[in-house]
Design an enzyme around this catalytic site. Structure first.
Site, PDB file in Angstrom:
ATOM      1  N   THR A   1      -1.615  -9.973   2.362  1.00 21.66           N
ATOM      2  CA  THR A   1      -1.860 -11.412   2.379  1.00 21.66           C
ATOM      3  C   THR A   1      -2.203 -11.897   3.787  1.00 21.66           C
ATOM      4  O   THR A   1      -2.863 -12.928   3.937  1.00 21.66           O
ATOM      5  CB  THR A   1      -0.605 -12.184   1.904  1.00 21.66           C
ATOM      6  OG1 THR A   1       0.525 -11.653   2.593  1.00 21.66           O
ATOM      7  CG2 THR A   1      -0.398 -12.044   0.413  1.00 21.66           C
TER       8      THR A   1
ATOM      9  N   ASP B   1       2.150  -7.422  11.871  1.00 21.84           N
ATOM     10  CA  ASP B   1       2.938  -6.418  12.590  1.00 21.84           C
ATOM     11  C   ASP B   1       3.276  -6.893  14.004  1.00 21.84           C
ATOM     12  O   ASP B   1       4.409  -6.748  14.467  1.00 21.84           O
ATOM     13  CB  ASP B   1       2.191  -5.086  12.664  1.00 21.84           C
ATOM     14  CG  ASP B   1       1.889  -4.532  11.287  1.00 21.84           C
ATOM     15  OD1 ASP B   1       2.393  -5.096  10.293  1.00 21.84           O
ATOM     16  OD2 ASP B   1       1.137  -3.546  11.202  1.00 21.84           O
TER      17      ASP B   1
HETATM   18  C1  GLA Z   1      -0.959  -3.097   7.700  1.00 17.56           C
HETATM   19  C2  GLA Z   1      -1.566  -4.137   8.636  1.00 17.56           C
HETATM   20  C3  GLA Z   1      -0.921  -5.506   8.428  1.00 17.56           C
HETATM   21  C4  GLA Z   1      -0.964  -5.899   6.949  1.00 17.56           C
HETATM   22  C5  GLA Z   1      -0.412  -4.767   6.081  1.00 17.56           C
HETATM   23  C6  GLA Z   1      -0.560  -5.058   4.610  1.00 17.56           C
HETATM   24  O1  GLA Z   1       0.372  -2.873   8.034  1.00 17.56           O
HETATM   25  O2  GLA Z   1      -1.379  -3.726   9.972  1.00 17.56           O
HETATM   26  O3  GLA Z   1      -1.564  -6.466   9.218  1.00 17.56           O
HETATM   27  O4  GLA Z   1      -2.255  -6.232   6.576  1.00 17.56           O
HETATM   28  O5  GLA Z   1      -1.060  -3.534   6.359  1.00 17.56           O
HETATM   29  O6  GLA Z   1       0.204  -6.152   4.236  1.00 17.56           O
END
Ligand code: GLA
Length: 381
Positions: free
Chosen positions: A35, A170
């Site tokens: 999302t 993240d």
């Molecule tokens: C990875 C990306 C995040 C997010 C997730 C899925 O971890 O680094 O930014 O998009 O996938 O939710």
């Protein structure tokens, strides 16, 4: 793993004391998968495993150096200009270059990285390395940027210089999470809310190779962009994909898999709000919603694997476990489960041996509580 260990390791390598040490954690996402880059909401928490970056100046040298206690080969680089080498050291050197190009007077440095966060398991290890470097460097050059600014800087580095075209989750989780709280983040406005989260979460690392993750992730991003473009032809006011109504998607008869991708994103965003509400009311995560999320990731977003599905099915059969789902991008990596502490604790042994018997691989399993985001551990400058 702690700041003392980071300090000792630095001394062992360079024969001198580190001047600054910063640390930042990995994350799991409770709900809100795929999302973030669609302008939606997420609910990650910082886990109890961290990366530490220790630094001191290297006067008179023309290059900087970074070594790691868990990654092969040291990296030599110039703090003022980033040159991509396709190695872990790129994260450190790209953050340095971003500081330098932002006007910081940065000498060449000696740096060391110590970490108990598994790399490449979908626990946000690159964001943790970026943020630990950011916090160290900010103290090193007396830069007063906020953690939110540093999260954005790290996100820019990840997207432009080194890694994946990822969303902001993240870096924001690694920077801003608080102990005992999950981070409710609105990825369009970057507003945040700390939601009390006292219960432990079980992390199940499937320890599978993640060969498809980058290519599939990029493909999903493009699919989401295309779905939004087509939906906007009918509704130009649509701010982002998560703000569309599921009926709009059904009525639009999007081609190929686009309807499935869009429906996952929209419904997943609704699930974030549900879980946040239940967490605020009862203090515990609504498990059924996690199972729904996993099912949607499996069938609509198609980013699960047999190993992740195995874990979720096994969790459903375990008395006392309330919910489980894959966490992070998918295509390998980790899953989480929530439930009674006793049930989560006692299930680990059987989970490990049954998984090994089914897939010929040992998983990594542990319980975490919501930990503190990035912080300065030492400043002797
Ligand atoms: C990875 C990306 C995040 C997010 C997730 C899925 O971890 O680094 O930014 O998009 O996938 O939710």
């Amino acid at each position: 793993m702690n700041a003392d260990h980071a300090r000792r390791y630095f001394r062992e390598i360079y024969g001198a004391e580190a001047e600054v040490i910063g640390s930042a954690p990995g994350r799991v996402n409770i709900i809100g998968e795929h999302t973030d880059y669609n302008g939606g909401q997420v609910l990650p928490l910082a886990i109890d495993r961290r990366t530490y970056v220790a630094i001191r100046a290297r006067p008179g040298a023309s290059l900087s150096r970074v070594v790691s206690d868990s990654q092969p080969a040291r990296a030599d680089f110039d703090v003022h200009s980033f040159a991509r080498r396709g190695q872990w050291g790129d994260y450190v050197s790209a953050v340095c270059a971003a500081f330098a190009s932002g006007g910081a007077r940065l000498p060449q440095i000696e740096a060391s990285v110590t970490s108990d966060l598994p790399a490449g398991s979908g626990l946000g290890s690159s964001a943790a390395l970026e943020l630990a470097t950011c916090v160290s460097l900010a103290a090193f050059v007396s830069d007063s940027r906020t953690l939110k600014d540093l999260a954005l800087l790290a996100w820019g580095v990840e997207n432009q210089s080194v890694g994946l075209a990822c969303g902001v989750m993240d870096q924001f989780a690694s920077a801003l999470c608080e102990e005992g709280h999950a981070l409710h983040l609105w990825c369009d406005s970057l507003a945040v809310e700390q939601v009390v989260m006292r219960e432990a979460v079980l992390i199940f690392d499937t320890a599978t190779p993640r060969s498809l993750r980058v290519s599939q992730f990029n493909q999903r991003r493009l699919e989401c962009q295309e779905a939004l473009r087509l939906l906007r032809q009918r509704n130009p006011a649509l701010e982002n994909l998560t703000s569309a109504h599921p009926d709009e998607v059904r009525d639009a008869r999007l081609p190929g898999d686009l309807a499935k991708r869009a429906l996952h994103v929209i419904e997943e965003n609704i699930r974030v709000r549900q879980v946040v509400e239940s967490l605020k009311k009862s203090g515990s995560v609504e498990g059924e919603t996690l199972y729904e999320s996993h099912e949607s990731l499996r069938t609509q977003y198609e980013c699960s694997t047999p190993e992740l599905d195995w874990f979720v099915e096994r969790a459903k059969k375990t008395p006392g476990v309330r919910g489980a789902r894959l966490t992070g991008a998918g295509w390998g990596g980790c899953a989480i489960a929530v439930g009674d502490l006793e049930a989560l604790t006692s299930a680990q042994h059987a989970l490990s041996s049954e998984y090994d018997a089914a897939f010929g691989r040992k998983p990594r399993i542990w319980l975490t509580n919501a930990a503190k985001g990035a912080k300065l551990e030492r400043n002797a400058r």
